[in-house]
Design a protein around this motif. Structure first.
Motif, PDB file in Angstrom:
ATOM      1  N   ALA A 147     -59.930 118.249 105.207  1.00  0.00           N
ATOM      2  CA  ALA A 147     -60.929 119.171 104.668  1.00  0.00           C
ATOM      3  C   ALA A 147     -61.145 119.023 103.175  1.00  0.00           C
ATOM      4  O   ALA A 147     -62.066 119.620 102.622  1.00  0.00           O
ATOM      5  CB  ALA A 147     -60.539 120.612 104.990  1.00  0.00           C
ATOM      6  N   GLU A 154     -65.218 118.039  99.139  1.00  0.00           N
ATOM      7  CA  GLU A 154     -65.240 118.207 100.587  1.00  0.00           C
ATOM      8  C   GLU A 154     -65.981 117.049 101.232  1.00  0.00           C
ATOM      9  O   GLU A 154     -66.819 116.397 100.596  1.00  0.00           O
ATOM     10  CB  GLU A 154     -65.909 119.535 100.958  1.00  0.00           C
ATOM     11  N   ASP A 156     -68.707 115.166 103.782  1.00  0.00           N
ATOM     12  CA  ASP A 156     -70.116 115.409 104.079  1.00  0.00           C
ATOM     13  C   ASP A 156     -70.179 115.984 105.494  1.00  0.00           C
ATOM     14  O   ASP A 156     -70.243 115.250 106.478  1.00  0.00           O
ATOM     15  CB  ASP A 156     -70.901 114.099 103.980  1.00  0.00           C
ATOM     16  N   TRP A 157     -70.126 117.320 105.586  1.00  0.00           N
ATOM     17  CA  TRP A 157     -70.061 117.960 106.899  1.00  0.00           C
ATOM     18  C   TRP A 157     -71.310 117.705 107.727  1.00  0.00           C
ATOM     19  O   TRP A 157     -71.237 117.588 108.961  1.00  0.00           O
ATOM     20  CB  TRP A 157     -69.812 119.458 106.736  1.00  0.00           C
ATOM     21  N   ALA A 161     -71.208 116.182 111.415  1.00  0.00           N
ATOM     22  CA  ALA A 161     -71.820 116.876 112.550  1.00  0.00           C
ATOM     23  C   ALA A 161     -72.791 115.965 113.281  1.00  0.00           C
ATOM     24  O   ALA A 161     -72.896 115.997 114.516  1.00  0.00           O
ATOM     25  CB  ALA A 161     -72.530 118.139 112.066  1.00  0.00           C
ATOM     26  N   LEU A 167     -64.653 116.914 116.345  1.00  0.00           N
ATOM     27  CA  LEU A 167     -64.096 116.926 114.989  1.00  0.00           C
ATOM     28  C   LEU A 167     -62.706 117.534 115.027  1.00  0.00           C
ATOM     29  O   LEU A 167     -62.521 118.665 115.490  1.00  0.00           O
ATOM     30  CB  LEU A 167     -64.987 117.727 114.046  1.00  0.00           C
ATOM     31  N   ILE A 169     -60.116 118.649 112.397  1.00  0.00           N
ATOM     32  CA  ILE A 169     -60.103 118.906 110.965  1.00  0.00           C
ATOM     33  C   ILE A 169     -58.719 119.352 110.523  1.00  0.00           C
ATOM     34  O   ILE A 169     -58.195 120.368 110.985  1.00  0.00           O
ATOM     35  CB  ILE A 169     -61.149 119.984 110.604  1.00  0.00           C
ATOM     36  N   ILE A 179     -66.248 125.629 105.774  1.00  0.00           N
ATOM     37  CA  ILE A 179     -66.378 124.545 106.754  1.00  0.00           C
ATOM     38  C   ILE A 179     -67.300 124.961 107.894  1.00  0.00           C
ATOM     39  O   ILE A 179     -68.224 124.237 108.280  1.00  0.00           O
ATOM     40  CB  ILE A 179     -64.992 124.150 107.308  1.00  0.00           C
ATOM     41  N   LEU A 183     -70.984 123.358 108.887  1.00  0.00           N
ATOM     42  CA  LEU A 183     -71.247 122.760 110.201  1.00  0.00           C
ATOM     43  C   LEU A 183     -72.373 123.488 110.928  1.00  0.00           C
ATOM     44  O   LEU A 183     -73.145 122.880 111.679  1.00  0.00           O
ATOM     45  CB  LEU A 183     -69.976 122.770 111.045  1.00  0.00           C
TER      46      LEU A 183
END
Length: 265
Positions: A147, A154, A156-157, A161, A167, A169, A179, A183
């Motif tokens: 994370a 952080e 690149d959520w 996705a 995922l 994490i 987070i 997402l």
């Protein structure tokens, strides 16, 4: 390589259940002169190293930790004295365990190195939930991600996705709210999600929920580190198996006897 030195074994202790150690790990512990014990490993693992000096070098996010540089100096110092040093790491040593830095230090010093693999908490979490992380009905892969990066940024959520993989994490409990929010910008609100604390250990707790309730449910149920956050349609298989319902269709259920908490909006 300096043939007068000892050696270091980077040993993966798995998720906590000593029965999950490999035979290679047990043999390495039995032959150890010095054990550098990670805070996330089962402390009873030292019973398998009866002749070793045990030095605790805990590293926990948000807690007072042994400096990485000190651990590296200890490994190098004892190995250069001709001793067999076993560096015990929780989970899988090669996954988010700073093994790369330790390998580089040992190689630069000409110290022999063995690596013993183990079960990562992400796999232990999936086993506890009774699911496949790569169930072909739901996804084409799994992504293991931490994370936070070395510079405290952080991932690149949105990009993660978009992979449509499950995922897994790690080290995300302190940021679970951000987070989930990140997402949710790319995934449906009812995407199945789970948190597994102390995966694979006797104290394991499991939370089944959905993405839009992930952070709130985890906080309400008192979940904390160390824990793995799992997000993706494959997680819904656990809900269906446990309760005969699709993820998000549950009323709140607390199964304290087996450590499972299921929540739904």
């Amino acid at each position: 390589m300096n043939t007068n030195t000892g050696k270091v074994t980077l040993l993966s202790a798995g998720p906590g259940d000593l029965d999950l150690l490999t035979l290679k790990a047990v043999k390495a512990l039995a032959a150890a002169d010095v054990v550098l014990l990670d805070d996330l490993a089962n402390p009873d693992i030292v019973t398998l190293a009866p002749q070793a000096r045990v030095i605790r070098v805990g590293k926990r996010g948000g807690c007072r930790s042994t400096p990485q540089a000190f651990i590296e100096r200890m490994m190098r110092r004892y190995a250069l004295k001709g001793l067999h040093v076993v560096r015990v790491k929780g989970g899988e040593a090669l996954l988010f365990g700073r093994a790369g830095e330790e390998i580089a230090i040992l190689r630069d010093a000409g110290i022999a190195l063995d690596i013993v693999n183990g079960i990562s908490s992400g796999f232990a979490a999936a086993a506890g939930l009774g699911i496949s992380l790569t169930h072909r009905r739901h996804c084409h892969g799994v992504t293991f991600v931490t994370a936070h990066t070395e510079d405290h940024g952080e991932p690149d959520w949105a990009a993660l996705a978009a992979t449509r993989t499950t995922l897994a994490i790690y080290m995300g409990m302190r940021r679970i709210g951000s987070i989930a929010a990140a997402l949710l910008a790319s995934l449906p609100a009812d995407t199945p999600a789970a948190v597994v604390q102390w995966a694979g250990a006797i104290a394991e707790r499991r939370l089944l929920t959905r993405l839009d309730r992930l952070a709130a449910d985890a906080v309400d149920a008192g979940f904390d580190s160390p824990a793995v956050i799992l997000v993706g349609d494959a997680i819904g298989e656990s809900v269906e198996a446990e309760y005969g319902a699709a993820a998000g269709a549950l009323t709140a259920v607390d199964k304290a006897d087996d450590g499972v908490v299921a929540q739904a909006a």
